[in-house]
Design a protein around this motif. Sequence first.
Motif, PDB file in Angstrom:
ATOM      1  N   ARG A 215       0.147 117.840  24.841  1.00 36.60           N
ATOM      2  CA  ARG A 215       0.630 116.463  24.921  1.00 36.60           C
ATOM      3  C   ARG A 215       1.196 116.031  23.574  1.00 36.60           C
ATOM      4  O   ARG A 215       2.239 115.395  23.492  1.00 36.60           O
ATOM      5  CB  ARG A 215      -0.533 115.563  25.321  1.00 36.60           C
ATOM      6  N   TRP A 216       0.464 116.413  22.517  1.00 34.44           N
ATOM      7  CA  TRP A 216       0.929 116.058  21.176  1.00 34.44           C
ATOM      8  C   TRP A 216       2.232 116.778  20.874  1.00 34.44           C
ATOM      9  O   TRP A 216       3.135 116.215  20.285  1.00 34.44           O
ATOM     10  CB  TRP A 216      -0.133 116.434  20.142  1.00 34.44           C
ATOM     11  N   ARG A 217       2.265 118.049  21.279  1.00 37.90           N
ATOM     12  CA  ARG A 217       3.480 118.817  20.991  1.00 37.90           C
ATOM     13  C   ARG A 217       4.665 118.185  21.738  1.00 37.90           C
ATOM     14  O   ARG A 217       5.750 118.042  21.195  1.00 37.90           O
ATOM     15  CB  ARG A 217       3.289 120.270  21.402  1.00 37.90           C
ATOM     16  N   GLU A 218       4.397 117.793  22.999  1.00 35.47           N
ATOM     17  CA  GLU A 218       5.464 117.142  23.771  1.00 35.47           C
ATOM     18  C   GLU A 218       5.879 115.834  23.122  1.00 35.47           C
ATOM     19  O   GLU A 218       7.062 115.514  23.041  1.00 35.47           O
ATOM     20  CB  GLU A 218       4.989 116.867  25.190  1.00 35.47           C
ATOM     21  N   ALA A 219       4.847 115.091  22.644  1.00 35.78           N
ATOM     22  CA  ALA A 219       5.144 113.796  22.020  1.00 35.78           C
ATOM     23  C   ALA A 219       6.030 113.994  20.798  1.00 35.78           C
ATOM     24  O   ALA A 219       6.927 113.209  20.535  1.00 35.78           O
ATOM     25  CB  ALA A 219       3.855 113.091  21.630  1.00 35.78           C
ATOM     26  N   LEU A 220       5.761 115.091  20.054  1.00 33.23           N
ATOM     27  CA  LEU A 220       6.571 115.352  18.866  1.00 33.23           C
ATOM     28  C   LEU A 220       8.022 115.622  19.232  1.00 33.23           C
ATOM     29  O   LEU A 220       8.924 115.322  18.475  1.00 33.23           O
ATOM     30  CB  LEU A 220       6.002 116.564  18.117  1.00 33.23           C
ATOM     31  N   ARG A 221       8.205 116.190  20.435  1.00 32.27           N
ATOM     32  CA  ARG A 221       9.565 116.516  20.847  1.00 32.27           C
ATOM     33  C   ARG A 221      10.225 115.361  21.605  1.00 32.27           C
ATOM     34  O   ARG A 221      11.393 115.442  21.954  1.00 32.27           O
ATOM     35  CB  ARG A 221       9.543 117.771  21.728  1.00 32.27           C
ATOM     36  N   ALA A 222       9.436 114.300  21.872  1.00 34.08           N
ATOM     37  CA  ALA A 222       9.981 113.186  22.659  1.00 34.08           C
ATOM     38  C   ALA A 222      11.050 112.434  21.877  1.00 34.08           C
ATOM     39  O   ALA A 222      11.031 112.407  20.643  1.00 34.08           O
ATOM     40  CB  ALA A 222       8.851 112.236  23.035  1.00 34.08           C
TER      41      ALA A 222
ATOM     42  N   PRO B  37      11.616 109.200  21.392  1.00 35.45           N
ATOM     43  CA  PRO B  37      11.197 108.165  20.447  1.00 35.45           C
ATOM     44  C   PRO B  37      10.694 108.758  19.142  1.00 35.45           C
ATOM     45  O   PRO B  37      10.941 108.210  18.068  1.00 35.45           O
ATOM     46  CB  PRO B  37      10.053 107.451  21.172  1.00 35.45           C
ATOM     47  N   MET B  38       9.997 109.917  19.214  1.00 32.35           N
ATOM     48  CA  MET B  38       9.469 110.530  18.001  1.00 32.35           C
ATOM     49  C   MET B  38      10.611 111.028  17.133  1.00 32.35           C
ATOM     50  O   MET B  38      10.606 110.843  15.914  1.00 32.35           O
ATOM     51  CB  MET B  38       8.549 111.693  18.404  1.00 32.35           C
ATOM     52  N   ARG B  39      11.582 111.655  17.791  1.00 40.68           N
ATOM     53  CA  ARG B  39      12.708 112.167  17.016  1.00 40.68           C
ATOM     54  C   ARG B  39      13.454 111.008  16.355  1.00 40.68           C
ATOM     55  O   ARG B  39      13.858 111.087  15.203  1.00 40.68           O
ATOM     56  CB  ARG B  39      13.648 112.970  17.911  1.00 40.68           C
ATOM     57  N   LEU B  40      13.593 109.902  17.104  1.00 42.05           N
ATOM     58  CA  LEU B  40      14.251 108.722  16.530  1.00 42.05           C
ATOM     59  C   LEU B  40      13.436 108.191  15.358  1.00 42.05           C
ATOM     60  O   LEU B  40      13.980 107.829  14.316  1.00 42.05           O
ATOM     61  CB  LEU B  40      14.416 107.633  17.592  1.00 42.05           C
ATOM     62  N   THR B  41      12.097 108.150  15.544  1.00 36.36           N
ATOM     63  CA  THR B  41      11.239 107.648  14.472  1.00 36.36           C
ATOM     64  C   THR B  41      11.385 108.503  13.228  1.00 36.36           C
ATOM     65  O   THR B  41      11.518 107.980  12.124  1.00 36.36           O
ATOM     66  CB  THR B  41       9.767 107.677  14.922  1.00 36.36           C
ATOM     67  N   LEU B  42      11.365 109.830  13.422  1.00 34.78           N
ATOM     68  CA  LEU B  42      11.484 110.717  12.256  1.00 34.78           C
ATOM     69  C   LEU B  42      12.782 110.449  11.513  1.00 34.78           C
ATOM     70  O   LEU B  42      12.808 110.356  10.283  1.00 34.78           O
ATOM     71  CB  LEU B  42      11.424 112.180  12.705  1.00 34.78           C
TER      72      LEU B  42
ATOM     73  N   LEU C  35       2.762 104.483   8.375  1.00 36.50           N
ATOM     74  CA  LEU C  35       2.619 103.555   9.505  1.00 36.50           C
ATOM     75  C   LEU C  35       3.748 103.759  10.514  1.00 36.50           C
ATOM     76  O   LEU C  35       3.513 103.786  11.725  1.00 36.50           O
ATOM     77  CB  LEU C  35       2.635 102.110   9.011  1.00 36.50           C
ATOM     78  N   LEU C  36       4.955 103.896   9.984  1.00 38.42           N
ATOM     79  CA  LEU C  36       6.103 104.104  10.874  1.00 38.42           C
ATOM     80  C   LEU C  36       5.908 105.363  11.705  1.00 38.42           C
ATOM     81  O   LEU C  36       6.122 105.370  12.923  1.00 38.42           O
ATOM     82  CB  LEU C  36       7.383 104.259  10.050  1.00 38.42           C
ATOM     83  N   LEU C  37       5.453 106.429  11.039  1.00 32.52           N
ATOM     84  CA  LEU C  37       5.243 107.696  11.746  1.00 32.52           C
ATOM     85  C   LEU C  37       4.177 107.536  12.823  1.00 32.52           C
ATOM     86  O   LEU C  37       4.345 107.993  13.960  1.00 32.52           O
ATOM     87  CB  LEU C  37       4.813 108.781  10.760  1.00 32.52           C
ATOM     88  N   ALA C  38       3.085 106.839  12.449  1.00 31.11           N
ATOM     89  CA  ALA C  38       2.001 106.651  13.419  1.00 31.11           C
ATOM     90  C   ALA C  38       2.506 105.838  14.609  1.00 31.11           C
ATOM     91  O   ALA C  38       2.246 106.176  15.771  1.00 31.11           O
ATOM     92  CB  ALA C  38       0.826 105.942  12.751  1.00 31.11           C
ATOM     93  N   GLY C  39       3.275 104.766  14.295  1.00 32.53           N
ATOM     94  CA  GLY C  39       3.824 103.935  15.378  1.00 32.53           C
ATOM     95  C   GLY C  39       4.707 104.761  16.296  1.00 32.53           C
ATOM     96  O   GLY C  39       4.584 104.699  17.523  1.00 32.53           O
ATOM     97  N   GLY C  40       5.562 105.577  15.668  1.00 30.17           N
ATOM     98  CA  GLY C  40       6.455 106.420  16.465  1.00 30.17           C
ATOM     99  C   GLY C  40       5.666 107.357  17.356  1.00 30.17           C
ATOM    100  O   GLY C  40       5.994 107.577  18.516  1.00 30.17           O
ATOM    101  N   MET C  41       4.573 107.880  16.803  1.00 32.27           N
ATOM    102  CA  MET C  41       3.740 108.816  17.558  1.00 32.27           C
ATOM    103  C   MET C  41       3.133 108.110  18.774  1.00 32.27           C
ATOM    104  O   MET C  41       3.116 108.658  19.885  1.00 32.27           O
ATOM    105  CB  MET C  41       2.625 109.315  16.618  1.00 32.27           C
ATOM    106  N   VAL C  42       2.623 106.878  18.540  1.00 29.94           N
ATOM    107  CA  VAL C  42       2.009 106.139  19.652  1.00 29.94           C
ATOM    108  C   VAL C  42       3.042 105.885  20.747  1.00 29.94           C
ATOM    109  O   VAL C  42       2.807 106.144  21.935  1.00 29.94           O
ATOM    110  CB  VAL C  42       1.424 104.792  19.144  1.00 29.94           C
ATOM    111  N   ILE C  43       4.235 105.414  20.313  1.00 29.34           N
ATOM    112  CA  ILE C  43       5.282 105.135  21.303  1.00 29.34           C
ATOM    113  C   ILE C  43       5.655 106.417  22.035  1.00 29.34           C
ATOM    114  O   ILE C  43       5.803 106.446  23.257  1.00 29.34           O
ATOM    115  CB  ILE C  43       6.520 104.527  20.606  1.00 29.34           C
TER     116      ILE C  43
END
Length: 450
Positions: A3-10, A12-17, A163-171
């Motif tokens: 799930r985490w790996r998928e979230a990293l590839r999602a 929103p995460m890519r946008l956050t990064l 914080l931004l990274l954490a927020g992106g991860m949650v989203i």
Amino acid sequence: MTRWREALRATPMRLTLRLVALYILISALSFLTTWWLASEALLDASESVLEQELEELAASGDPADIALAVAEGARKADPEHQILRFDGPQGTVGNYLGPLPAGDLRQVDLSDKAAGVEGSYIMRSTRIGEGVLTVGQDTDAFDELREVFGKVLFFTLIPTAVLLLAGGMVIALRSTSRLAAIETTLARLAGGDLTARLPKLPGPRDDLSRVGAGIDRLAAAQEASVAALKQVSTDIAHDLRTPIQRLAVLLDQGLARPEGPDRRDFESASDEVQNIAATFDALLRIAQIEGGASLPVAPVDLSELLRDIAELYEPSAAETGHELRLDITAPVVVQGDRRLLGQAIVNLLENALHHAPPGPVTLGAARSGVAGASLWVADHGPGIPGSERDRVLRRLYRLDRSRQTPGNGLGLSLVAAILSRHGAELELTDNAPGLRATIHFASPENSHAS
Ligand SMILES: Nc1ncnc2c1ncn2[C@@H]1O[C@H](COP(=O)(O)OP(=O)(O)O)[C@@H](O)[C@H]1O
Ligand SMILES: [Mg+2]
């Protein structure tokens, strides 16, 4: 873990990064600019302090006086913070007498443990006659400035990025769980379970929930069309059996005649076959309408449609002794499929012509409610008893007294199918005497036409 790996590839995460990288870049640039401006200002300030000191010491212009003033000042000054030195014709005086790189304004590292001089200093020298007068000051202010900037960096930039990274991860995690729900539903639908629908997606209404709603609509349409197909197969299997059996009996009877089948046998058989074909067609049409693709809706002027139909049916109505009347005062426009609505009206009109004895038949339309509309066909025939009004809408259902009139009991079913696709309703009421069939169209905002 996946799930985490998928979230990293999602997405929103890519946008956050990307956003975090951009943020760090912009912050670093503005940070460096500020740092540069601040140290320039500090350097300017130090320079003018040193200059002022030089001016004061060199005020007399006499090397002997200057040497004296320097010696006096050096005695009072703390060599750790302040350096005073005069390299004059009579030798060097000051609180630092060690080697000194030449230059005008410069930063130098000095070390003379015995004199208490240690560290980095900003030095300014000026030539006076044969001698060189030098003053210096430690770089503590610069160190402090660096420390302040370090702290700013540590306490703002890094926490914000984290914080931004954490927020992106949650989203991202949330969106992957919503996507997972969509994927599961799609997999079930693809596996043939057409009842599969999306669970209510958590979170606000957004593009994902719109996609979800679209999938649900698609699944519902697919389910309806498959159900309609099943229904028509069952109907055909069940309801065409009786007429086919009747046909078989007719043929048997004809064959059983000692003199062989006569013309009347053939005529009855032919009627029966035509009846079977008509029923078959009507069942298929109802199935098509119930399960078909979305309707090509357009504004339909009901009053004009009624006028056209009345004109078309005038001759056959006159033949059966019916008088067609129009009850239209103003144009009444609804959204719908003109051809299908026309078919529904024709079915109601044909019922009036077939099931009611000679007399007036009224076609009317009017606006009703806020933006709704209604349309009616009323006759002066025997009407339909209250208890039968629901049943006549069923496929192949006919009142006992109508068994001898032509028809197959599918006319009103077709009307009901057409109206349900338009979000409209059929109401059968007593016209005292006769039947009044009214179609109620909801206002476009409330209509569920599909
Ligand atoms: N205008 C009407 N007056 C009296 N009875 C009617 C009228 N319209 C429909 N019916 C009754 O409802 C039944 C179902 O109508 P419909 O579905 O159109 O089938 P069909 O007209 O082929 O019999 C009819 O058989 C008839 O008994
Ligand atoms: Mg009919």
